[in-house]
Scaffold this active site. Structure first.
Site, PDB file in Angstrom:
ATOM      1  CG  HIS A  35      12.586 -16.109  48.922  1.00  0.00           C
ATOM      2  ND1 HIS A  35      11.906 -14.988  49.321  1.00  0.00           N
ATOM      3  CD2 HIS A  35      12.977 -16.736  50.069  1.00  0.00           C
ATOM      4  CE1 HIS A  35      11.872 -14.923  50.636  1.00  0.00           C
ATOM      5  NE2 HIS A  35      12.524 -15.969  51.119  1.00  0.00           N
ATOM      6  N   GLY A 145      20.687 -19.104  51.117  1.00  0.00           N
ATOM      7  CA  GLY A 145      21.280 -17.805  50.821  1.00  0.00           C
ATOM      8  C   GLY A 145      22.414 -17.473  51.771  1.00  0.00           C
TER       9      GLY A 145
END
Ligand code: AMP
Length: 283
Positions: A35, A145
């Site tokens: 993250h 991602g």
């Protein structure tokens, strides 16, 4: 860092930002370095960073890990602050879903394979919450991602279909030193499972090498992955090779491919993938 919990507070705090671009990082929290890589890229490319932490019930199936999904708000606040997030949006469920939806978003393409097939309705839930969050934040760029490659391709298509004025930015998968993809779910692995789990990435790399070496038989490539997986094969939920980002069967081995896997451990379902393009080290 401004911490906001309501749509109204979010709106006010975004309005009070000086003129400039906004990078948005949507997450489900229990933050890890994966993250943080998204936040860093968002910071590099924008004047302000807005992050959301929301465990979205709509994307969990009835037998999935919604209640077991790890949460640690204090830890998340600290990390977000340290990373320089400007606005952190932490809504509760009724803030995002105040009334039952009259209109839902249904994903049509790329949901007949992998997590789309295994988790019916999952990507409808993802697309619906992101459509809401995008409208609330109105970012210039949003960061996702590659670890969730199917999600990334579906979000890119959502933005294209609905002319959302947002650029979707892909961030490479961050891994532990032993190759295991960082994930909030790793905390739910037993000690033995954690020891075993790096084999997942090693197996993907074995398959990738096979393709880069020129093998063009899908069964041979997948057999190579399975050979490395050994007894982990029993826990494999899916293992497949597709063209990327269409998620269609491979017809051209020189196009960009995705080798994707899901492994179901006792209390954690792990996913990982490798993008592969012949002639390129990193696709
Ligand atoms: P999640 O909180 O798991 O929903 O993830 C929020 C965002 O972080 C998604 O765009 C994920 O793809 C991304 N993400 C999760 N794990 C990683 C990782 N290991 N490396 C890079 N991005 C990741």
């Amino acid at each position: 860092m401004r911490i906001v919990r309501t749509r109204q507070e979010l709106h006010q705090s975004i309005k009070s930002l000086e003129a400039g671009s906004i990078g948005f990082v949507p997450t489900m929290g229990y933050l890890h370095e994966g993250h943080l890589a998204l936040i860093q890229k968002a910071k590099e490319e924008n004047d302000f960073v807005v992050m959301s932490i929301f465990v979205n019930p709509l994307q969990f199936g009835p037998n999935e890990d919604l209640t077991a999904y790890p949460r640690d708000e204090k830890h998340d606040l600290k990390l977000a602050e340290e990373q320089g997030v400007d606005i952190l949006f932490l809504p509760n469920v009724s803030e995002i879903y105040p009334t039952p939806l009259s209109t839902t978003i249904h994903v049509e393409k790329r949901v007949d394979v992998l997590d789309g097939e295994k988790r019916p309705g999952h990507f409808d839930g993802v697309a619906t919450v992101l459509f809401k969050l995008f409208h609330l934040v109105m970012p210039n760029r949003a960061y996702f991602g590659q670890k969730d490659a199917q999600q990334l391709a579906i979000v890119e298509a959502l933005v294209e279909d609905y002319f959302l004025p947002i650029t979707i930015q892909r961030v490479e998968t961050l891994r532990e030193a032993d190759g295991l993809a960082k994930s909030s779910r790793n905390i739910n692995l037993t000690v033995d499972e954690r020891k075993e789990a790096p084999i997942i990435h090693q197996a993907l790399l074995a398959g990738k090498k096979c393709i880069l070496d020129g093998v063009e038989e899908e069964t041979t490539i997948l057999a190579e992955v399975q050979k490395t997986l050994g007894k982990v094969n029993e826990k494999v939920d899916y293992l497949a090779l597709y063209e990327y980002p269409s998620f269609k069967a491979v017809t051209d081995f020189s196009s960009t491919l995705i080798l994707a896997i899901a492994v179901q451990y006792e209390k954690a379902r792990l996913i990982d993938n490798e993008l592969i393009k012949r002639g390129e080290e990193n696709a």
